[in-house]
Enzyme design. Structure first.
Site, mmCIF file in Angstrom:
data_model
loop_
_atom_site.group_PDB
_atom_site.id
_atom_site.type_symbol
_atom_site.label_atom_id
_atom_site.label_comp_id
_atom_site.label_asym_id
_atom_site.label_seq_id
_atom_site.Cartn_x
_atom_site.Cartn_y
_atom_site.Cartn_z
ATOM 1 N N GLU A 36 0.978 -1.218 -0.096
ATOM 2 C CA GLU A 36 0.011 0.008 -0.085
ATOM 3 C C GLU A 36 0.970 1.340 -0.058
ATOM 4 O OE1 GLU A 36 -2.375 3.203 0.236
ATOM 5 O OE2 GLU A 36 -2.963 1.283 -0.608
ATOM 6 N N ARG A 110 -17.755 3.667 3.941
ATOM 7 C CA ARG A 110 -16.551 2.993 3.130
ATOM 8 C C ARG A 110 -15.329 2.608 4.069
ATOM 9 N NH1 ARG A 110 -14.496 3.026 -2.109
ATOM 10 N NH2 ARG A 110 -16.477 4.509 -2.673
ATOM 11 N N TYR A 222 -28.468 9.326 2.283
ATOM 12 C CA TYR A 222 -28.770 8.346 3.048
ATOM 13 C C TYR A 222 -28.121 7.941 4.136
ATOM 14 C CZ TYR A 222 -24.512 6.445 0.452
ATOM 15 O OH TYR A 222 -23.474 6.272 -0.014
ATOM 16 N N ASP A 297 -10.866 -0.777 -10.332
ATOM 17 C CA ASP A 297 -10.764 0.456 -10.853
ATOM 18 C C ASP A 297 -9.601 0.340 -12.039
ATOM 19 O OD1 ASP A 297 -12.836 1.699 -10.064
ATOM 20 O OD2 ASP A 297 -12.007 3.109 -8.812
#
Length: 404
Positions: A36, A110, A222, A297
């Site tokens: 990462e 998320r 939401y 992605d």
């Protein structure tokens, strides 16, 4: 010279896509190392929508309960006119939805999803997470790849999975299709305390996810985190406001001028410090080459109008792991089978997302026709989304044999 560190499976990117593919491989008995770039494994952003197609995968990976623990389960997805506030159409997402697809539709933060998957990776004992690893070069070799990082470390792997996002360094190695395509729209995202939105009737349907649509704009609202926060996403076409290019906050205000009171209240609460450009790519093949594969992605970036970016990355994870299982000892064949399974599916989601964006943002006579046509469908008509939410990305012999 730094000696390369060997990995059976190496994943570039520690976001949701990278961690889910690492977990899927680990669940099938493989050791995985994840690199990462950031100093820590975390997710930037706010709310995330999870359809049944992704819930099936999360359930199989053993993390669905942890992901959904603090989630919000809307009873309906509602489309409303951002100017008049009138309802346009709705999709029921409660018990009849569960009966149809096996899982409820839910929305979560998320970071909560990311944390649940990361915790499962660490608990598996097969996933090593390395932060502050900025990958600067990927070099294919016979039977694997070499990966170099900015800190001087080098990794030699038998199988490289690139989940390095929209601007993937690895994709540039495999596919020569230039930069992502900017559609001209931007999104402002963020959460606010639910009370800030519900005061004085500001949130008309607190048990629903509402999409307010208008000419070249929309606002999504939401609840998340057990209903304590409201996630908001305001999207509009910047090409209408070139005169305000140096003042992005003014662009947002101008775009939503004339909208109904509920929308105006919501937009007024949105953080102006950051915005995201809406970009995607044309669907193309070539996600795999030898022992290198793209996921998420990096392989199939899509516009956000179907809320499927993360969901499609999650689907990738088990498709890739199952292909590895179906082709023991032959990584190149496994990766090729993975792409054959996933490319048509992802391409359909990419192109449908574009179409849905056009439908949301239509103006004039088109908007009137949209309202008239959608008013005729019942809220429990699931036929238009069967292909999306009914899809099962998990292992099936028929699918894998067809992909050979």
């Amino acid at each position: 010279m730094t000696q390369p560190q060997h990995s059976a499976y190496l994943v570039i990117g520690g976001g949701i896509g990278g961690l889910t593919v690492a977990l899927a491989l680990a669940r099938d008995g493989h050791d995985v190392r994840v690199l990462e770039r950031a100093p820590e494994f975390s997710e930037v952003g706010a709310g995330l929508q999870v359809g049944p197609n992704a819930s099936r995968v999360l359930d199989r990976l053993g993390v669905l309960d942890d992901v959904a623990r603090d989630a919000f389960f809307p009873r309906r997805l509602v489309l409303r006119d951002a100017v008049t506030a009138e309802p346009i159409t709705a999709l029921e997402t409660a018990e009849t939805f569960r009966e149809r697809f096996g899982y409820r539709y839910f929305v979560t933060h998320r970071a909560d999803l990311h944390q649940a998957v990361m915790t499962a990776c660490l608990a598996s004992g097969r996933v090593e997470l390395l932060a502050s690893k900025h990958v600067t070069a990927v070099t294919p070799r016979d039977g694997g790849a070499l990966v170099a990082c900015a800190d001087g470390s080098i990794y030699d792997t038998d199988a490289l999975v690139a989940a390095d996002g929209l601007h993937s360094l690895t994709r540039d190695l495999l596919i020569a299709d230039g930069p992502p395509l900017d559609c001209g729209y931007v999104a402002y995202r963020g959460t606010v305390p639910i009370e800030a939105v519900t005061a004085d009737g500001g949130l008309r349907e607190p048990d629903a996810m509402v999409i307010w649509v208008g000419p070249s704009l929309h606002l999504v609202q939401y609840p998340v985190r057990r209903g304590e926060l409201c996630n908001q996403v305001a999207t509009f076409d910047t090409r209408r406001y070139t005169a305000d290019a140096d003042d992005i906050g003014r662009q947002l205000d101008n775009a939503f001028t004339g909208t109904c009171a509920e929308v105006a209240r919501g937009v007024g609460l949105i953080d102006r410090s950051r915005r995201w450009s809406m970009v995607d790519r044309e669907p193309v093949g070539g996600w795999t080459r030898g022992h290198i594969a793209l996921v998420g992605d990096a392989a199939h970036p899509m516009l956000q109008y179907l809320a499927q970016g993360a969901c499609q990355a999650i689907e990738d994870s088990v498709a890739l792991a199952d292909s590895v299982t179906a082709h023991p000892g032959d990584t190149a064949a496994a990766f090729k089978a993975y792409e054959a399974l996933r490319a048509p599916r992802a391409a359909r989601v990419q192109t449908t997302a574009r179409t849905w964006g056009d439908i949301l943002h239509i103006d004039g006579v088109g908007a009137s026709m949209r309202a008239a046509l959608l008013a005729q469908r019942p809220a429990d008509d699931f036929a238009p989304v069967d292909w999306l939410y009914g899809h099962d990305a998990a292992r099936t012999t028929t699918q894998l044999e067809h992909a050979r």
